[in-house]
Design an enzyme around this catalytic site. Structure first.
Site, PDB file in Angstrom:
ATOM      1  NE  ARG A  18      -3.886  -2.036   2.181  1.00 22.34           N
ATOM      2  CZ  ARG A  18      -3.898  -3.407   2.521  1.00 22.34           C
ATOM      3  NH1 ARG A  18      -2.626  -3.788   3.142  1.00 22.34           N
ATOM      4  NH2 ARG A  18      -4.698  -4.099   2.440  1.00 22.34           N
ATOM      5  CE  LYS A  47      -8.285  -1.483   4.526  1.00 23.42           C
ATOM      6  NZ  LYS A  47      -8.495  -1.306   3.071  1.00 23.42           N
ATOM      7  CG  HIS A  76      -4.087   1.521  -3.717  1.00 21.52           C
ATOM      8  ND1 HIS A  76      -4.907   0.298  -4.323  1.00 21.52           N
ATOM      9  CD2 HIS A  76      -4.151   1.572  -2.375  1.00 21.52           C
ATOM     10  CE1 HIS A  76      -5.062  -0.240  -3.005  1.00 21.52           C
ATOM     11  NE2 HIS A  76      -4.733   0.595  -1.888  1.00 21.52           N
ATOM     12  NE  ARG A  99      -2.628  -2.914  -2.165  1.00 23.76           N
ATOM     13  CZ  ARG A  99      -2.187  -3.789  -1.199  1.00 23.76           C
ATOM     14  NH1 ARG A  99      -0.963  -4.220  -1.145  1.00 23.76           N
ATOM     15  NH2 ARG A  99      -2.967  -4.475  -0.839  1.00 23.76           N
ATOM     16  CG  HIS A 157      -6.020  -8.240   0.184  1.00 22.97           C
ATOM     17  ND1 HIS A 157      -6.282  -8.799  -1.352  1.00 22.97           N
ATOM     18  CD2 HIS A 157      -5.728  -6.957  -0.138  1.00 22.97           C
ATOM     19  CE1 HIS A 157      -6.227  -7.945  -1.983  1.00 22.97           C
ATOM     20  NE2 HIS A 157      -5.838  -6.654  -1.389  1.00 22.97           N
ATOM     21  CE1 TYR A 193      -1.271 -25.801   6.759  1.00 17.11           C
ATOM     22  CE2 TYR A 193      -2.712 -24.380   5.034  1.00 17.11           C
ATOM     23  CZ  TYR A 193      -1.879 -25.640   5.427  1.00 17.11           C
ATOM     24  OH  TYR A 193      -1.335 -26.429   4.331  1.00 17.11           O
TER      25      TYR A 193
END
Length: 401
Positions: free
Chosen positions: A245, A272, A335, A338, A362, A372
């Site tokens: 970001r 974030k 941005h 991304r 994310h 995991y």
């Protein structure tokens, strides 16, 4: 005998204070200076006390009797009218000092140190700015006196300037401040709870991003030929390789970068999702970072402001560089790197979607699944980072045709 208005007006001052009685403990105290003070005499817990209930003529006979009756009701309820009056005065003073701006500042300070939920620096700056837009309307009002119409009028002023998203977000933040005031016993309810749907919804806009491989190559060649500030150029060169970001890139410090292990650790406070994010560094990314290190290292921000090294570069630096290269906001943004990485990595079919999502930092709603996959895809992410940088080099070197 009960007092009358004529008798009150006729009462003249004497050398010493004297009382003129009414009924049920109410009397008028006449001072040598001519003052006429209402007093209520009562007894509680075996003690005789006197309560000041107003000054004549500001408080007339009927109002004085009403206040006496209210005090008598408190006595029937087992409460001391004098104590309740002092409490009401303290409560009024507290409410007057608890203005919206005061509570908003307190709320923002809490959110900036709120554990894993704390605001990132950029979020804090933006939120504080939006709440400051309310200073001229409800900012100085005691928060307990603010009604829905007051808040609505305040945010509609922002909306009337065409700032639909700012108005929407400001209303959300105001609601958060009011709910904080409820939680801290300053008010009973949130006046914004019934304002949903009152503002015009802004159109959803997506960050400009180049998704066609050939055009990505053109962009990379344009960046390579950028003749502006060297630090700005390196920011635009590094961004495609790491696709973090923009705020995380801007706030990166040299302490976060481990050259020996080819690893960039973004601390939770700067992300974030409020979790540490590990970024494997390709050979190309390391080369660019070493060039940058010669300009801004060894301490502080990777990309410091042009004015002071105590602050990171502006959040508009990369976008301004892209505009200078001829790319409009609809075409490409900071941005957008991304979205470019996400699209082309998925389209390659070489990498597990979870590895790509983890690289993009994310969030994962399933905590067990998140724990995991964070470990399961690390080796794949390292390989993917190198493949991606090699692929970008291939696109950059491709013929302009």
């Amino acid at each position: 005998m009960a007092l009358t208005d004529v008798a009150i007006r006729s009462a003249k001052p004497r050398a010493k204070p004297y009382k003129v009685g009414d009924s049920l403990g109410l009397f008028l105290l006449i001072t040598p200076a001519g003052g006429k003070l209402w007093r209520f005499k009562y007894r509680i817990h075996g003690k005789e006390k006197t309560l000041a209930v107003g000054v004549y003529p500001e408080v007339g006979l009927a109002d004085a009797r009403r206040r006496r009756d209210e005090a008598r009701q408190l006595l029937l309820d087992g409460k001391d009218p004098g104590v309740e009056k002092r409490r009401a005065k303290v409560r009024a003073q507290m409410e007057a000092s608890n203005t919206f701006s005061t509570i908003a500042t307190e709320f923002c300070q809490k959110r900036k140190r709120d554990g894993q939920k704390r605001w990132a620096p950029a979020t804090a700056t933006r939120s504080e700015y939006l709440l400051s837009l309310l200073n001229g309307s409800i900012g100085r009002m005691p928060i307990a006196e603010i009604e829905p119409i007051d808040v609505l009028a305040a945010v509609q002023r922002i909306e009337s300037e065409g700032k639909l998203e700012s108005a929407r977000r400001t209303l959300q933040l105001a609601g958060a401040v009011f709910r904080y005031a409820v939680a801290t016993a300053r008010i009973r309810s949130d006046p914004t709870r019934d304002l949903k749907g009152a503002l015009t919804s802004p159109s959803v806009t997506h960050y400009g991003a180049i998704l066609d491989p050939s055009r990505v190559g053109e962009l990379l060649r344009a960046i390579e030929g950028y003749d502006g500030q060297p630090i700005s150029k390196l920011a635009m060169q590094i961004a495609p390789h790491v696709f973090v970001r923009p705020g995380e890139l801007r706030h990166a410090t040299w302490e976060d970068v481990d050259f020996d292990n080819a690893l960039w650790t973004i601390p939770a406070a700067k992300t974030k999702m409020r979790k540490d994010h590990l970024v494997p560094l390709s050979r190309q990314a390391l080369t660019l970072l070493k060039q940058l290190h010669g300009l801004t290292g060894p301490k502080g921000y990777l990309f410091p402001s042009m004015r002071t090294r105590a602050r990171p570069m502006s959040d508009n630096t990369i976008n301004a560089g892209l505009r200078r290269l001829g790319y409009s906001t609809d075409e490409m943004t900071a941005h957008g790197f991304r979205a470019t990485a996400s699209t082309l990595l998925n389209e390659s079919g070489k990498w597990h979607p979870d590895a790509i999502e983890r690289a993009l930092a994310h969030g994962e709603s399933d905590k067990v699944r998140a724990a995991y996959h964070r470990g399961a895809h690390w080796n794949e992410r390292v390989a993917m980072a190198q493949w991606w940088s090699d692929y970008l080099d291939t696109l950059r070197r491709a013929s302009k045709a």
